[in-house]
Design a protein around this motif. Structure first.
Motif, short mmCIF file in Angstrom:
data_model
loop_
_atom_site.label_atom_id
_atom_site.label_comp_id
_atom_site.label_asym_id
_atom_site.label_seq_id
_atom_site.Cartn_x
_atom_site.Cartn_y
_atom_site.Cartn_z
N TYR A 239 0.43 58.04 28.64
CA TYR A 239 0.03 56.84 29.36
C TYR A 239 0.28 55.63 28.47
O TYR A 239 -0.17 55.58 27.33
N ARG A 240 0.99 54.65 29.03
CA ARG A 240 1.22 53.39 28.32
C ARG A 240 0.67 52.25 29.18
O ARG A 240 1.22 51.94 30.23
N PHE A 241 -0.41 51.67 28.73
CA PHE A 241 -1.05 50.56 29.43
C PHE A 241 -0.62 49.24 28.81
O PHE A 241 -0.52 49.11 27.59
N PHE A 242 -0.36 48.27 29.67
CA PHE A 242 -0.12 46.91 29.19
C PHE A 242 -0.70 45.95 30.22
O PHE A 242 -0.91 46.30 31.38
N PHE A 243 -1.00 44.74 29.78
CA PHE A 243 -1.72 43.79 30.61
C PHE A 243 -0.80 42.64 31.02
O PHE A 243 -0.05 42.12 30.19
N PRO A 244 -0.83 42.25 32.28
CA PRO A 244 0.01 41.14 32.74
C PRO A 244 -0.40 39.83 32.07
O PRO A 244 -1.56 39.65 31.68
N LEU A 245 0.56 38.93 31.97
CA LEU A 245 0.33 37.66 31.28
C LEU A 245 -0.08 36.58 32.28
O LEU A 245 0.76 35.87 32.83
N TYR A 246 -1.37 36.46 32.53
CA TYR A 246 -1.86 35.40 33.41
C TYR A 246 -1.63 34.04 32.74
O TYR A 246 -1.76 33.90 31.53
N SER A 247 -1.35 33.03 33.55
CA SER A 247 -1.11 31.70 33.00
C SER A 247 -2.42 31.08 32.51
O SER A 247 -3.52 31.54 32.83
N MET A 248 -2.28 30.01 31.75
CA MET A 248 -3.49 29.34 31.26
C MET A 248 -4.30 28.77 32.42
O MET A 248 -5.51 28.57 32.30
N ASN A 249 -3.66 28.51 33.56
CA ASN A 249 -4.41 28.06 34.74
C ASN A 249 -5.42 29.12 35.18
O ASN A 249 -6.53 28.80 35.61
N TRP A 250 -5.02 30.38 35.08
CA TRP A 250 -5.91 31.47 35.47
C TRP A 250 -7.12 31.51 34.54
O TRP A 250 -8.27 31.67 35.00
N TRP A 251 -6.88 31.36 33.25
CA TRP A 251 -7.98 31.38 32.30
C TRP A 251 -8.89 30.16 32.48
O TRP A 251 -10.12 30.27 32.38
N ASP A 252 -8.31 29.01 32.75
CA ASP A 252 -9.12 27.82 32.99
C ASP A 252 -9.94 27.97 34.27
O ASP A 252 -11.12 27.58 34.32
N VAL A 332 -8.89 40.78 21.01
CA VAL A 332 -9.84 40.14 21.92
C VAL A 332 -10.31 38.81 21.35
O VAL A 332 -10.42 37.81 22.09
N GLU A 333 -10.54 38.76 20.06
CA GLU A 333 -10.97 37.50 19.44
C GLU A 333 -9.87 36.45 19.49
O GLU A 333 -10.14 35.26 19.69
N ARG A 334 -8.62 36.88 19.35
CA ARG A 334 -7.52 35.92 19.48
C ARG A 334 -7.47 35.36 20.89
O ARG A 334 -7.23 34.17 21.09
N MET A 335 -7.70 36.23 21.87
CA MET A 335 -7.70 35.76 23.25
C MET A 335 -8.87 34.83 23.51
O MET A 335 -8.74 33.84 24.24
N ARG A 336 -10.03 35.12 22.94
CA ARG A 336 -11.18 34.23 23.09
C ARG A 336 -10.87 32.85 22.50
O ARG A 336 -11.19 31.82 23.10
N ASP A 337 -10.26 32.86 21.34
CA ASP A 337 -9.90 31.59 20.70
C ASP A 337 -8.91 30.82 21.55
O ASP A 337 -9.05 29.60 21.75
N ASP A 344 -10.38 23.53 26.38
CA ASP A 344 -10.74 22.30 25.67
C ASP A 344 -9.58 21.34 25.49
O ASP A 344 -9.77 20.12 25.43
N GLU A 345 -8.37 21.89 25.44
CA GLU A 345 -7.24 21.05 25.00
C GLU A 345 -5.93 21.32 25.74
O GLU A 345 -5.34 20.42 26.34
N LEU A 346 -5.46 22.57 25.70
CA LEU A 346 -4.10 22.87 26.13
C LEU A 346 -3.86 22.61 27.61
O LEU A 346 -2.75 22.22 28.00
N TYR A 348 -4.72 20.27 29.32
CA TYR A 348 -4.52 18.84 29.58
C TYR A 348 -3.10 18.37 29.24
O TYR A 348 -2.80 17.18 29.33
N ARG A 349 -2.26 19.31 28.87
CA ARG A 349 -0.84 18.99 28.81
C ARG A 349 -0.31 18.71 30.21
O ARG A 349 0.67 17.98 30.39
N TYR A 350 -0.95 19.30 31.20
CA TYR A 350 -0.47 19.21 32.58
C TYR A 350 -1.43 18.47 33.50
O TYR A 350 -1.02 17.93 34.53
N TYR A 351 -2.72 18.46 33.17
CA TYR A 351 -3.73 17.85 34.04
C TYR A 351 -4.41 16.71 33.29
O TYR A 351 -4.62 16.78 32.08
N SER A 352 -4.77 15.67 34.01
CA SER A 352 -5.49 14.56 33.39
C SER A 352 -6.94 14.94 33.19
O SER A 352 -7.50 15.75 33.92
N ARG A 353 -7.55 14.33 32.20
CA ARG A 353 -8.95 14.63 31.91
C ARG A 353 -9.85 13.94 32.93
O ARG A 353 -9.55 12.89 33.42
#
Length: 353
Positions: A239-252, A332-337, A344-346, A348-353
């Motif tokens: 079994y080889r599991f891998f996770f899809p790459l959701y965009s930063m919009n999904w995380w926001d 997981v900690e890298r993903m949390r960071d 907090d920041e990234l 807003y490259r695309y959206y106004s504050r």
């Protein structure tokens, strides 16, 4: 009187003949693969996942499967065949829930010995209901049975005869949705920041406090148990599991709706459980900032371009991004960071504050 009887017999015979011809044509071309693989070297075409899935799982030839939601459809499974020396069938479910995919995996094992299971594992698959949801008005139950006795809707269906069969034949000639590109929907789609932003209207502020997901925790644990049972019952399968790459919009979006901790709970429960099994490899690329924070890679919050799909397969084939029992917590900690920097920041490259 004799003439009327003769005419009636002719009419009944004509009707019976047409019914037989219609059923024979559907059986012969069998676009849902209910009875057999394509004859005479005709190309198998995969363009109707819900209707074609049960038959193809039962009746086509393969020794490995690639499973997932629509996020797995644009992967070129022929790459996996070349890389791992196998013959891969895509098993796709729109929701990608673990229970639905396990249903098809169990069906595959009834008639096939599996060398590999490649699983594009959505986080949402793990907190979905642990009961499968396959039977509804859009997916008739007869497709999931092996008997021909309940197939009347399939055998005598004008849409199958005059739309599905011609479409399959045309796609086969064009080489569309064939081979490794089964169910590929990317043709004609626009992957751009414009499209990704149309799919996500970012709120100005966080909308909700972190929501209570106690019920979802139970689903996660139940789904994990069912997955690990299958893994341990078949040590001969890798079994080889891998996770899809959701965009930063999904995380926001998860952040502003109070669902971020639920996503990390899923990761923190799923990763160590999978990694406890000897016949499992786990790959993690969701923290690839250059990809997920570039909205030109997406057409909405989650669906990425075929280029990203191939990037994932290339990385996995080279062994990059592989997690172990020792390093999964760092991932997981890298993903949390990264999720924190997104909100907090990234973003807003695309959206106004």
């Amino acid at each position: 009187m004799y003439s009327k009887k003769k005419s009636l017999f002719w009419l009944l015979g004509l009707i019976a003949g047409w019914l037989f011809l219609a059923a024979f044509l559907v059986w012969f071309f069998d676009p849902f693969y209910q009875y057999h693989a394509p004859f005479f070297g005709m190309e198998a075409v995969f363009q109707d996942r819900d209707n074609q899935m049960p038959g193809s799982v039962r009746n086509l030839s393969y020794d490995s499967v690639l499973m997932g939601s629509s996020l797995a459809e644009n992967f070129d499974s022929s790459f996996l065949d070349r890389q791992y020396g196998c013959h891969t069938l895509k098993i796709i479910r729109a929701s990608g829930s673990a229970a639905d995919l396990l249903y098809y995996l169990d069906m595959a094992r009834e008639s096939h010995e599996l060398k590999n299971v490649f699983w594009c594992l959505d986080l949402s698959a793990m907190d979905a209901s642990p009961e499968h949801t396959l039977f509804d008005e859009t997916v008739p139950r007869y497709l999931h049975t092996e008997t021909i006795l309940d197939d009347g809707t399939y055998l005598w269906n004008k849409d199958i005869l005059f739309q599905t069969i011609p479409l399959n034949l045309a796609y086969g000639q064009m080489g569309r949705n064939t081979g490794g590109h089964a169910y590929d929907w990317s043709q004609g789609k626009e992957f751009s920041a414009r499209m990704a932003m149309l799919a996500y209207e970012k709120p100005r502020e966080r909308v909700l406090t972190e929501r209570d997901f106690t019920g979802q925790k139970e689903n996660v644990l139940a789904n994990l148990e069912q997955i690990t049972i299958r893994i341990k019952d078949h040590p001969e399968t890798m079994y080889r599991f891998f996770f899809p790459l959701y965009s930063m919009n999904w995380w926001d979006c998860a952040y502003v709706n109070g669902e971020l901790e639920e996503k990390f709970y899923i990761l923190e429960q799923t990763l160590p459980m999978l990694l406890s099994c000897d016949n499992v490899e786990v790959y993690y690329f969701q923290d690839e900032e250059e990809i997920i924070c570039n909205l030109d890679n997406y057409m909405d919050m989650i669906h990425y371009s075929p280029t990203v799909s191939q990037y994932i397969l290339d990385k996995m084939a080279s062994g990059e991004g592989r997690l172990t029992r020792e390093n999964w917590q760092e991932a997981v900690e890298r993903m949390r960071d990264l999720a924190g920097r997104i909100t907090d920041e990234l973003i807003y490259r695309y959206y106004s504050r």
